[in-house]
Design a protein around this motif. Structure first.
Motif, PDB file in Angstrom:
ATOM      1  N   UNK A   4      26.106 -13.072  55.286  1.00 13.94           N
ATOM      2  CA  UNK A   4      27.069 -13.858  54.508  1.00 13.94           C
ATOM      3  C   UNK A   4      26.899 -13.593  53.012  1.00 13.94           C
ATOM      4  N   UNK A   5      25.651 -13.508  52.562  1.00 10.27           N
ATOM      5  CA  UNK A   5      25.385 -13.231  51.146  1.00 10.27           C
ATOM      6  C   UNK A   5      25.820 -11.810  50.773  1.00 10.27           C
ATOM      7  N   UNK A   6      25.598 -10.864  51.689  1.00 10.18           N
ATOM      8  CA  UNK A   6      26.032  -9.488  51.443  1.00 10.18           C
ATOM      9  C   UNK A   6      27.553  -9.421  51.364  1.00 10.18           C
ATOM     10  N   UNK A   7      28.247 -10.172  52.234  1.00 15.37           N
ATOM     11  CA  UNK A   7      29.709 -10.206  52.210  1.00 15.37           C
ATOM     12  C   UNK A   7      30.212 -10.810  50.901  1.00 15.37           C
ATOM     13  N   UNK A   8      29.585 -11.917  50.462  1.00 14.14           N
ATOM     14  CA  UNK A   8      29.998 -12.556  49.216  1.00 14.14           C
ATOM     15  C   UNK A   8      29.756 -11.621  48.035  1.00 14.14           C
ATOM     16  N   UNK A   9      28.627 -10.918  48.031  1.00 10.23           N
ATOM     17  CA  UNK A   9      28.342  -9.959  46.963  1.00 10.23           C
ATOM     18  C   UNK A   9      29.381  -8.842  46.979  1.00 10.23           C
ATOM     19  N   UNK A  10      29.741  -8.387  48.168  1.00 10.56           N
ATOM     20  CA  UNK A  10      30.792  -7.365  48.295  1.00 10.56           C
ATOM     21  C   UNK A  10      32.106  -7.857  47.710  1.00 10.56           C
ATOM     22  N   UNK A  11      32.455  -9.112  48.001  1.00  9.58           N
ATOM     23  CA  UNK A  11      33.687  -9.704  47.449  1.00  9.58           C
ATOM     24  C   UNK A  11      33.598  -9.806  45.930  1.00  9.58           C
ATOM     25  N   UNK A  12      32.421 -10.184  45.419  1.00  8.12           N
ATOM     26  CA  UNK A  12      32.225 -10.264  43.967  1.00  8.12           C
ATOM     27  C   UNK A  12      32.381  -8.883  43.325  1.00  8.12           C
ATOM     28  N   UNK A  13      31.887  -7.854  44.001  1.00  8.97           N
ATOM     29  CA  UNK A  13      32.010  -6.484  43.494  1.00  8.97           C
ATOM     30  C   UNK A  13      33.483  -6.092  43.416  1.00  8.97           C
TER      31      UNK A  13
END
Length: 106
Positions: A4-13
């Protein structure tokens, strides 16, 4: 970082990528289709595979560096690697519908 954190970071990117514009075309590099892949590791390392509108692009040096610097400002991101490829070569068909509308291609 969990999934979930990796997905959120991807969205932030992606949000950051949408703030970077090609100087010759008034559309951000994400909607232009210049970003081929964004990978986020559980350690916070990011790899971005991107292209340029042409190999002779006047920002061939500065645009990847701008991507690296701006993505690197995200708190969860530890390291950023930007790889440029021309395979497949960029074509206007890679643009989002929004970008095509904005540039009058639709």
């Amino acid at each position: 970082m969990n999934d979930a954190e990796m997905q959120k970071t991807g969205d932030d990117i992606v949000d950051v990528l949408r703030s970077i514009f090609d100087p010759e075309i008034p559309v951000d590099i994400y909607e232009l289709g210049l970003i081929y892949d964004v990978q986020v590791s559980s350690e916070g390392d990011v790899k971005i595979l991107m292209t340029l509108t042409s190999p002779n692009c006047p920002v061939a040096e500065s645009l990847p560096e701008e991507v690296k610097q701006k993505v690197g400002t995200i708190t969860e991101v530890k390291d950023v690697e930007v790889e440029i490829t021309f395979d497949p070569p960029w074509t206007k068909e890679m643009m989002s519908e929004e970008a095509m509308l904005e540039l009058g291609f639709l």
